[in-house]
Enzyme design. Sequence first.
Site, PDB file in Angstrom:
ATOM      1  N   ASP A 114      81.218  52.592  25.724  1.00  0.00           N
ATOM      2  CA  ASP A 114      82.047  52.430  26.916  1.00  0.00           C
ATOM      3  C   ASP A 114      81.332  51.482  27.866  1.00  0.00           C
ATOM      4  O   ASP A 114      80.096  51.350  27.818  1.00  0.00           O
ATOM      5  CB  ASP A 114      82.287  53.782  27.595  1.00  0.00           C
ATOM      6  CG  ASP A 114      83.237  53.662  28.782  1.00  0.00           C
ATOM      7  OD1 ASP A 114      84.399  53.271  28.569  1.00  0.00           O
ATOM      8  OD2 ASP A 114      82.815  53.946  29.914  1.00  0.00           O
TER       9      ASP A 114
ATOM     10  N   GLU B 123      81.294  49.796  32.094  1.00  0.00           N
ATOM     11  CA  GLU B 123      81.750  49.781  33.470  1.00  0.00           C
ATOM     12  C   GLU B 123      81.617  48.350  33.966  1.00  0.00           C
ATOM     13  O   GLU B 123      80.706  47.617  33.547  1.00  0.00           O
ATOM     14  CB  GLU B 123      80.944  50.739  34.350  1.00  0.00           C
ATOM     15  CG  GLU B 123      81.024  52.197  33.929  1.00  0.00           C
ATOM     16  CD  GLU B 123      82.423  52.783  33.972  1.00  0.00           C
ATOM     17  OE1 GLU B 123      83.267  52.241  34.725  1.00  0.00           O
ATOM     18  OE2 GLU B 123      82.678  53.772  33.269  1.00  0.00           O
TER      19      GLU B 123
ATOM     20  N   GLU C 142      86.859  48.788  45.373  1.00  0.00           N
ATOM     21  CA  GLU C 142      87.732  49.541  44.460  1.00  0.00           C
ATOM     22  C   GLU C 142      86.989  49.922  43.188  1.00  0.00           C
ATOM     23  O   GLU C 142      87.130  51.036  42.679  1.00  0.00           O
ATOM     24  CB  GLU C 142      88.978  48.722  44.113  1.00  0.00           C
ATOM     25  CG  GLU C 142      89.857  48.368  45.284  1.00  0.00           C
ATOM     26  CD  GLU C 142      89.409  47.088  45.987  1.00  0.00           C
ATOM     27  OE1 GLU C 142      88.316  46.566  45.650  1.00  0.00           O
ATOM     28  OE2 GLU C 142      90.151  46.629  46.871  1.00  0.00           O
TER      29      GLU C 142
ATOM     30  N   HIS D 126      83.178  57.837  36.760  1.00  0.00           N
ATOM     31  CA  HIS D 126      83.032  57.213  35.453  1.00  0.00           C
ATOM     32  C   HIS D 126      81.587  56.777  35.254  1.00  0.00           C
ATOM     33  O   HIS D 126      80.944  56.257  36.172  1.00  0.00           O
ATOM     34  CB  HIS D 126      83.944  55.980  35.347  1.00  0.00           C
ATOM     35  CG  HIS D 126      85.393  56.312  35.283  1.00  0.00           C
ATOM     36  ND1 HIS D 126      86.301  55.570  34.559  1.00  0.00           N
ATOM     37  CD2 HIS D 126      86.108  57.313  35.835  1.00  0.00           C
ATOM     38  CE1 HIS D 126      87.508  56.095  34.690  1.00  0.00           C
ATOM     39  NE2 HIS D 126      87.407  57.166  35.477  1.00  0.00           N
TER      40      HIS D 126
ATOM     41  N   ASP E  72      80.780  58.814  29.382  1.00  0.00           N
ATOM     42  CA  ASP E  72      82.120  58.633  28.824  1.00  0.00           C
ATOM     43  C   ASP E  72      82.061  58.381  27.319  1.00  0.00           C
ATOM     44  O   ASP E  72      82.935  58.825  26.575  1.00  0.00           O
ATOM     45  CB  ASP E  72      82.837  57.472  29.523  1.00  0.00           C
ATOM     46  CG  ASP E  72      83.288  57.854  30.935  1.00  0.00           C
ATOM     47  OD1 ASP E  72      83.028  58.995  31.348  1.00  0.00           O
ATOM     48  OD2 ASP E  72      83.885  57.000  31.608  1.00  0.00           O
TER      49      ASP E  72
END
Length: 236
Positions: free
Chosen positions: A7, A9, A52, A150, A155
């Site tokens: 995963d 980010e 965000e 997250h 994850d």
Amino acid sequence: MREIIFDTETTGLSPAGGDRMVEIGCVEMIGRVETGRTFHAYFNPERSMPSEAEAVHGLSEAFLSGQPLFAEKVEELLEFIAGDPLVAHNASFDFGFLNHELGLCAREAVCMTRMVDTLPLARSKFPGAKHSLDALCSRFGVDRSARVKHGALLDAELLAQVYIELTGGRQIGLGLDPAELAGEAAPIAIAVAAPAPGIEARAPRPHEPTEQEAEAHRNFIAKMAEPLWNKVRRAS
């Protein structure tokens, strides 16, 4: 078979628009069993962190400014993922960012034939249901209480458990013998219970009857006046 569940980010949604990968987490599985080997790294994206995106993963510009560049960790990452299949949820997103970073440091892109996407697997298995990682964890009873925000490695670890369930359940990964995990055939071990203390073990009995036993059986049959099998023969 070795597979890497991973995963990422990022600073946003579009590598073509200038977004960068800031974290990657990889979990090694062999024969659908987690081996305990992982790869995890944060990266300095050399750009600002939109509020965000920071709200999603909690990685601030100040924290990431002290992390290595992707190019400084690329050799270690490529060594870990080797040439094995790469499993991700909505994998085209993660592959897009991974290959973008590889391109920025003049490395060959990861071939898309290695991509295993758990999102279409979930949609096929549960049409009309929610297919987010959180929803799948809830469906399969995977503990996600540590997922406050997250995180790439967390994850990936959660997705590894979900992937097992999506592809047949935990029973397919019960072969824990090291030789089996390495892809070698392992001999089957049969456990034989030892006799309880103080009880003498009886020698195995032959499967075929002795002549005396056979004679006793014939004599017993001869004493039966109207055996059932005679009635069956007459009816047929």
